[in-house]
Enzyme design. Sequence first.
Site, PDB file in Angstrom:
ATOM      1  N   ASP A   1      -1.102 -22.856 -27.298  1.00 32.30           N
ATOM      2  CA  ASP A   1      -1.953 -21.871 -27.967  1.00 32.30           C
ATOM      3  C   ASP A   1      -2.643 -22.451 -29.195  1.00 32.30           C
ATOM      4  OD1 ASP A   1       0.189 -20.724 -26.425  1.00 32.30           O
ATOM      5  OD2 ASP A   1      -0.265 -18.766 -27.294  1.00 32.30           O
TER       6      ASP A   1
ATOM      7  N   HIS B   1      -5.257 -20.130 -30.758  1.00 29.27           N
ATOM      8  CA  HIS B   1      -5.424 -18.842 -31.443  1.00 29.27           C
ATOM      9  C   HIS B   1      -6.386 -18.895 -32.628  1.00 29.27           C
ATOM     10  CE1 HIS B   1      -3.077 -15.920 -29.330  1.00 29.27           C
ATOM     11  NE2 HIS B   1      -2.000 -16.691 -29.294  1.00 29.27           N
TER      12      HIS B   1
ATOM     13  N   ASP C   1      -4.893 -19.031 -24.526  1.00 30.23           N
ATOM     14  CA  ASP C   1      -4.880 -18.421 -25.861  1.00 30.23           C
ATOM     15  C   ASP C   1      -5.649 -19.283 -26.864  1.00 30.23           C
ATOM     16  OD1 ASP C   1      -3.456 -16.387 -24.733  1.00 30.23           O
ATOM     17  OD2 ASP C   1      -1.802 -16.445 -26.166  1.00 30.23           O
TER      18      ASP C   1
ATOM     19  N   ASP D   1      -8.439 -15.129 -30.573  1.00 31.17           N
ATOM     20  CA  ASP D   1      -7.682 -13.995 -31.142  1.00 31.17           C
ATOM     21  C   ASP D   1      -6.748 -14.458 -32.254  1.00 31.17           C
ATOM     22  OD1 ASP D   1      -8.811 -11.895 -29.729  1.00 31.17           O
ATOM     23  OD2 ASP D   1      -7.283 -11.884 -28.162  1.00 31.17           O
ATOM     24  N   ARG D   2      -6.386 -13.484 -33.103  1.00 30.43           N
ATOM     25  CA  ARG D   2      -5.507 -13.693 -34.256  1.00 30.43           C
ATOM     26  C   ARG D   2      -6.204 -14.509 -35.336  1.00 30.43           C
ATOM     27  NH1 ARG D   2      -1.079 -10.237 -34.513  1.00 30.43           N
ATOM     28  NH2 ARG D   2      -0.045 -10.110 -32.506  1.00 30.43           N
TER      29      ARG D   2
ATOM     30  N   ASN E   1      -3.009 -15.022 -21.784  1.00 27.25           N
ATOM     31  CA  ASN E   1      -3.049 -13.558 -21.796  1.00 27.25           C
ATOM     32  C   ASN E   1      -4.053 -13.017 -22.812  1.00 27.25           C
ATOM     33  OD1 ASN E   1      -0.994 -14.529 -23.766  1.00 27.25           O
ATOM     34  ND2 ASN E   1      -0.774 -12.359 -24.237  1.00 27.25           N
ATOM     35  N   HIS E   2      -4.461 -13.845 -23.783  1.00 28.02           N
ATOM     36  CA  HIS E   2      -5.466 -13.406 -24.760  1.00 28.02           C
ATOM     37  C   HIS E   2      -6.895 -13.659 -24.294  1.00 28.02           C
ATOM     38  CE1 HIS E   2      -3.435 -11.898 -28.431  1.00 28.02           C
ATOM     39  NE2 HIS E   2      -2.395 -12.504 -27.878  1.00 28.02           N
TER      40      HIS E   2
ATOM     41  N   HIS F   1       0.131 -20.621 -18.530  1.00 27.78           N
ATOM     42  CA  HIS F   1       0.297 -20.116 -19.886  1.00 27.78           C
ATOM     43  C   HIS F   1       1.636 -19.426 -20.126  1.00 27.78           C
ATOM     44  CE1 HIS F   1      -0.805 -18.677 -23.826  1.00 27.78           C
ATOM     45  NE2 HIS F   1      -0.388 -17.469 -23.485  1.00 27.78           N
TER      46      HIS F   1
ATOM     47  N   ARG G   1       8.181  -8.304 -23.904  1.00 23.76           N
ATOM     48  CA  ARG G   1       6.812  -7.947 -24.270  1.00 23.76           C
ATOM     49  C   ARG G   1       6.362  -6.633 -23.629  1.00 23.76           C
ATOM     50  NH1 ARG G   1       4.306 -12.848 -26.165  1.00 23.76           N
ATOM     51  NH2 ARG G   1       5.554 -14.675 -25.653  1.00 23.76           N
TER      52      ARG G   1
ATOM     53  N   HIS H   1       2.534 -19.769 -24.903  1.00 23.64           N
ATOM     54  CA  HIS H   1       2.753 -18.314 -25.003  1.00 23.64           C
ATOM     55  C   HIS H   1       3.735 -17.867 -26.077  1.00 23.64           C
ATOM     56  CE1 HIS H   1       2.366 -14.300 -23.413  1.00 23.64           C
ATOM     57  NE2 HIS H   1       3.506 -14.254 -22.767  1.00 23.64           N
TER      58      HIS H   1
END
Length: 474
Positions: free
Chosen positions: A219, A221, A248, A251-252, A280-281, A329, A377, A404
Amino acid sequence: MARTAEEVKTLANEYFNRKEYDRAIELYTEAIELDATIATYYGNRSIAYLKKEFYGYALTDASKAIDLDKNYIKGYYRRAAAQMALNRFKQAVRDLETVVKYRPNDTDAKNKYNECLKIVKRLAFERAIAVDEVKKSVSESIDLESMSISDDYDGPQLTDGKVTKEFMIELMDYFRDRQKLHRKYAYKMILDVRQLFAKDDTLVDIQISSDQKFTVCGDIHGQFYDLLNIFKLNGLPNEDNPYLFNGDFVDRGSFSLECILTLIGFKLLYPKHFFMSRGNHESQTMNQMYGFEGEVKAKYTSQMYELFAEVFNLLPLAHCINSKVLVMHGGLFNSDTITLDQIRTTDRNRQPPDEGIMCDILWSDPMPAKGRAPSKRGVGVQFGPDVTDNFCKLNQLDYIIRSHEVKPDGYEEAHSGKCITVFSAPNYCDTMGNKGAFITMKGSDLRPKFTTYEEVPHPNVKPMAYANSLFSFM
């Protein structure tokens, strides 16, 4: 002298305030074991789970807190947060409605309730007007010729519409100085990479020669300056230095656009030596919540975000290195019979579903215990060492690599070395204090070598700067 439950809870709060969430969770659990009748203990553990993105566990704890004390308002607040993270906005509205009822002067709660209600109404409207006909691609509506480049633009320029090495070096420097690539070039890159990914299989086979180094990153991010540090430590991507980024990308972090444009630039430059897996993002639900949609709209246009959404739908779900190492991922499946060929034939050109092969690939996590368990999750599954072992034997694999999850050292070897996690965003969200890591291996033995690193400074733009205001309390 043994500690009381309240003393343990107080100690847990200290760890939580220091953002040491794993230790806080352990202590809240200890407090619950000493006295399972106190709603606050479950409520506090719920928000610690929210911070760890364990939304399924957070939801369960918040519900337990409410069961113990119907007047525990923080429980409704935290359950609403977990529901929203799981895209269950109707249920979140009900919980926020309760908060507003008991706290009519709480402006923040009222604003979140109204915003959540808007989302519920919008989703209902979209379902009502949905038709079966195939939606026209956004890419077909983009007119590059009409986008003029003014004389005062001094940034990177494509050469005959193509990405070059020189362009990429200039682009990264330009982004480092917080400049914006001209929208014509950004659109051209996104359109071109869309065509590239459309030709890929859902599972991409990668062959590396015995003496060749290959790098797998986890990730990112939106942490652009840490991405630049990876290239500083490990060299820029090229034909002799291939990379796989394992989802990923966005995001964030608040430099997600710079990250994704840099990555797709290298994909265009080295299409057979630079690989990207979906995380997943890379989905509309997550992008709406955690910042990427807001960032693209702020820096460019809503149309560009819609185009990115099309690109994300075409990203491969997994890569297999020399037929021996599978990289995806999230993780493994809610069945012992899944084969690589079944992954190959999975239809990925869609938003992630709530179950099945695609869901598990993007969302699942390993656990130490044998067997399977419901996901912490709330989506996907947790899988044990026996599940990993059976999957590797069935598909003749040496081991799997996944991402992840934040890990203190940036990586973790689990399941007797057959399940490796790599996470490449150090000090995730400026709060977690973790190292980042990447994996290198040679084709001769595919033995993983781990390189870890600390965060590097970045401009004073906080993570989640473009996120939906609904998620400010997560």
